[in-house]
Design a protein around this motif. Structure first.
Motif, mmCIF file in Angstrom:
data_model
loop_
_atom_site.group_PDB
_atom_site.id
_atom_site.type_symbol
_atom_site.label_atom_id
_atom_site.label_comp_id
_atom_site.label_asym_id
_atom_site.label_seq_id
_atom_site.Cartn_x
_atom_site.Cartn_y
_atom_site.Cartn_z
ATOM 1 N N LEU A 125 0.834 -1.207 0.000
ATOM 2 C CA LEU A 125 0.000 0.000 0.000
ATOM 3 C C LEU A 125 0.865 1.252 0.000
ATOM 4 C CD1 LEU A 125 -3.008 0.830 0.251
ATOM 5 C CD2 LEU A 125 -2.645 1.024 2.688
ATOM 6 N N GLU A 142 -4.103 1.220 -6.972
ATOM 7 C CA GLU A 142 -4.657 -0.095 -6.673
ATOM 8 C C GLU A 142 -4.996 -0.795 -7.980
ATOM 9 O OE1 GLU A 142 -5.490 2.452 -4.708
ATOM 10 O OE2 GLU A 142 -5.588 1.744 -2.639
ATOM 11 N N MET A 220 -5.870 -7.795 -0.362
ATOM 12 C CA MET A 220 -6.996 -6.903 -0.079
ATOM 13 C C MET A 220 -6.552 -5.445 0.015
ATOM 14 S SD MET A 220 -9.826 -7.540 2.750
ATOM 15 C CE MET A 220 -9.187 -7.069 4.310
ATOM 16 N N GLY A 224 -7.876 -2.587 -4.325
ATOM 17 C CA GLY A 224 -8.971 -1.626 -4.428
ATOM 18 C C GLY A 224 -10.351 -2.186 -4.152
ATOM 19 N N ASN A 225 -10.499 -3.516 -4.198
ATOM 20 C CA ASN A 225 -11.760 -4.162 -3.843
ATOM 21 C C ASN A 225 -12.996 -3.595 -4.520
ATOM 22 O OD1 ASN A 225 -10.430 -5.866 -1.944
ATOM 23 N ND2 ASN A 225 -10.307 -4.096 -0.609
ATOM 24 N N LEU A 245 -13.694 -8.903 3.738
ATOM 25 C CA LEU A 245 -14.217 -7.544 3.825
ATOM 26 C C LEU A 245 -15.642 -7.524 4.355
ATOM 27 C CD1 LEU A 245 -12.940 -4.850 2.977
ATOM 28 C CD2 LEU A 245 -14.138 -5.034 0.830
ATOM 29 N N ARG B 186 -15.844 2.534 2.439
ATOM 30 C CA ARG B 186 -15.697 1.296 3.209
ATOM 31 C C ARG B 186 -16.486 0.213 2.493
ATOM 32 N NH1 ARG B 186 -14.665 0.458 8.288
ATOM 33 N NH2 ARG B 186 -14.589 -1.631 7.469
ATOM 34 N N SER B 213 -12.108 0.129 1.102
ATOM 35 C CA SER B 213 -11.018 -0.063 2.059
ATOM 36 C C SER B 213 -11.416 -1.065 3.125
ATOM 37 C CB SER B 213 -10.678 1.259 2.737
ATOM 38 O OG SER B 213 -10.159 2.138 1.790
ATOM 39 N N PRO B 214 -10.473 -1.900 3.534
ATOM 40 C CA PRO B 214 -10.806 -2.892 4.554
ATOM 41 C C PRO B 214 -10.994 -2.301 5.948
ATOM 42 C CG PRO B 214 -8.537 -3.161 3.814
ATOM 43 C CD PRO B 214 -9.155 -2.123 2.946
ATOM 44 N N ALA B 218 -7.341 2.413 6.711
ATOM 45 C CA ALA B 218 -6.868 2.304 5.331
ATOM 46 C C ALA B 218 -7.504 3.384 4.458
ATOM 47 C CB ALA B 218 -7.180 0.920 4.774
ATOM 48 N N THR B 221 -5.711 6.589 5.216
ATOM 49 C CA THR B 221 -4.372 6.543 4.616
ATOM 50 C C THR B 221 -4.454 6.837 3.126
ATOM 51 O OG1 THR B 221 -3.873 4.793 6.173
ATOM 52 C CG2 THR B 221 -2.300 5.136 4.412
ATOM 53 N N LYS B 222 -5.449 6.245 2.479
ATOM 54 C CA LYS B 222 -5.610 6.448 1.030
ATOM 55 C C LYS B 222 -5.827 7.931 0.717
ATOM 56 C CE LYS B 222 -5.557 5.221 -2.942
ATOM 57 N NZ LYS B 222 -4.359 4.624 -3.483
#
Lengths: 287, 308
Positions: A125, A142, A220, A224-225, A245, B186, B213-214, B218, B221-222
């Motif tokens: 990351l 991502e 994960m 970027g999911n 998630l 999220r 984001s998990p 996160a 942070t992004k």
């Protein structure tokens, strides 16, 4: 007395083996049982061929084609990157490096396998994703590629150690004869060791592929999911990341909850198929 | 022959194991129910919480401190017997919390939303405790030129950005550069997203390629790392990272503690604990601990706005 002790010991190890078998069957049956409730409501074909995953919309769209595809895609990218590096390193280690340094290097490489995946994810990351954003001017770093590169590093030790084992044996077997005939090292490695260790390489690939598909945390954090059609430089979502998630938030017993189990079941089936394929490939190469 | 037998025995063993696995799930509920009924008759050193996974870590943290400080009930109050304090917190979503209270399988239900009138009716004698508010701020990177020209977005604009109608920053304001907007959210099924969906998006779908984001960490942070990013950072996280990301006003209302508590800042949800009927004495002492100043501090540490 002695015989009685032996018998007891045999029974003990039988029970222990049975226990591990039971554990496996319990896991499979549990995941299937939870997933089955979902398959009763949504046909399995629709589940794996539909492309929208949205647990909140009404009616719910719970299909994981994109997600299955992304899982395979990320793992494939990882293998494509890791395989040449892994096979190359294994050749070098078995042919050119002396016994002691070889063991030390093998040990160091194995340490990579021991690093917790969150740490990989974090580095991915902060370094990898940022690198893409800074130097390639991606809107967001991502991507499938980021996940693939990260996974490549993570599966490298598996490829190297599996290949090295086979190659080392082969090299030791053929090197005295080759040396007696004055054939150069690189020639033996290229024409004898590499082709003959194909089985080991295939085994390593499948092992690494399985590892890569199941990896959750690190992937994960860098993909970027987004459950969309995966492209090399675009975002994606893999099955393990989907489960990790959403499992915490899915209401226990809801369709969404069972859908996650169903996704896990699909992942298990894919891995099982890969392992069965491996068995047959190994057998055919044996002949 | 022997081999066949052992295989058969193995199979039958596995089969019985599976069957017992199936059966053992059902009788749990009535047992717990009895416990709930006994609560008022004699002293019970156990308190159970069930519900929202947003609130569960907060209650767990307070409970851990409470137990570490006291260990047994008689240290809390000398009238109580010398019994170990045990507080069980399990998360399963706000809906599960209400359900557990209805079915009497838990003492307290935890909700990260308003309790619905029909739920109140079903439970009957409801005791409601408001612990705090969970608010989300629409935050951007300080390097984003948007921060210089505006400190406010209308609800409509936020909606269009998150729905993907505005794909580039210059579509929002022509003086901004032509760079893609990076939307960070999220996970779609989580509580934080539910708040955002309800208060801003309504029926509109979020864009499919938003980064999920998990964790809230996160997400933040992004936003700190990517200067084109926009996302809903929780109020607590914004305070912890002051200056590294900039919260915007929505419809002119600034996300301040005051605005959040009085309800004028809309992207928020209450954190509630509900109980059917009166509290027993030990339950009351623990509830006091939650509502105390230290409890509020813990709530704040977890990134929520405590109701003081």
């Amino acid at each position: 007395m002695r015989i009685g002790f032996d018998k007891a010991f045999i029974i003990l190890i039988k029970v222990l083996t049975l226990f591990s078998l039971l554990l496996l069957s319990f896991i499979i049956i549990f995941v299937f049982k939870e997933g089955y409730i979902f398959f009763k409501e949504v046909p399995i074909l629709k589940f794996i061929t539909g492309t929208t995953w949205n647990p909140l919309s009404d009616p719910r769209n719970l299909s994981i084609f994109n997600i299955i595809l992304a899982t395979l895609y990320v793992s494939l990218v990882a293998i494509i990157i890791a395989l040449p590096i892994g096979v190359g390193s294994a050749l070098l280690l078995s042919g050119y490096v002396k016994e002691r340094p070889r063991l030390i290097i093998r040990g160091l490489i194995d340490i990579i396998a021991g690093i917790p995946s969150v740490i990989f994810g974090f580095i991915g990351l902060m370094v990898l994703v940022k690198f893409f954003e800074k130097f390639f001017d991606f809107p967001s770093g991502e991507s499938v590629l980021a996940g693939g590169i990260l996974l490549a590093v993570m599966v490298l030790p598996y490829i190297i150690s599996t290949c090295d084992e086979t190659m080392d044996k082969l090299y030791r077997k053929h090197s005295p004869a080759a040396q007696a005939m004055g054939i150069s090292k690189i020639y033996i490695l290229r024409t004898i060791v590499l082709p003959q260790s194909l089985r080991g390489i295939v085994a390593a690939t499948v092992l690494a592929f399985g590892r890569a598909m199941g990896e959750t945390m690190a992937v994960m954090m860098v993909i970027g999911n987004a459950p969309i059609m995966p492209r090399l430089l675009g975002k994606c979502q893999t099955i393990p990341s989907l489960i990790a998630l959403e499992m915490g938030m899915a209401e226990v017993g809801s369709l969404h909850y069972h859908a996650l189990f169903a996704a896990g079941f699909v992942l298990m089936v894919i891995l099982l198929m890969i392992n069965v394929a491996l068995y047959y490939v190994k057998r055919s190469l044996n002949r | 022959m022997k081999r066949l037998w052992s295989i058969l025995i193995c199979l039958s063993l596995i089969f019985t194991m599976v069957l017992t696995g199936c059966a053992s799930q059902t009788p749990q509920a009535p047992a717990a129910q009895e416990e709930g009924n006994d609560a008022n008759k004699e002293f019970r050193g156990e308190i159970t919480f069930n519900g929202s996974s947003t609130l569960a870590p907060v209650i767990s943290a307070i409970a851990t401190e409470f137990i570490e400080e006291n260990t047994t009930w008689d240290k809390v109050d000398s009238n109580f017997p010398d019994k170990n304090i045990s507080i069980y917190v399990s998360a399963g979503g706000s809906g599960a919390g209400v359900k557990a209270v209805l079915e009497r399988t838990t003492d307290f239900g935890m909700l990260a939303r308003e309790i619905k009138d029909e739920e109140k009716e079903k439970i009957g004698d409801v005791n409601e405790f408001r612990l705090g508010v969970d608010a989300l701020t629409i935050s951007i990177n300080p390097e984003n030129p948007l921060a210089q020209i505006r400190d406010n977005l209308t609800k409509e604009e936020v909606k269009k950005i998150f729905a993907g109608e505005y794909k580039y920053w210059d579509e929002l304001d022509s003086s901004l550069p032509h760079r893609e907007i990076v939307v960070v959210i999220r996970d779609l099924s989580g509580g934080a997203h539910e708040v955002f969906q309800n208060s801003i998006m309504g029926d509109t779908q979020i864009r499919a390629d938003a980064i999920q984001s998990p964790s809230m960490g996160a997400l933040v942070t992004k936003i700190i790392e990517n200067k084109d990013a926009i996302g809903y950072a929780s109020f607590g996280m914004v305070n912890q990272n002051k200056g590294k990301l900039i919260p915007l006003k929505v419809d002119g209302v600034e996300p301040t503690e005051e605005n959040i508590v009085n309800g004028s800042y809309k992207i928020s949800r209450p954190l509630i604990v509900v109980k059917r009927g009166e509290l027993t004495a030990p339950q009351k002492t623990f509830m006091d601990a939650i509502m105390s100043e230290r409890g509020a501090e813990i709530i704040e540490e977890m990134g929520f706005v405590p109701v003081r």
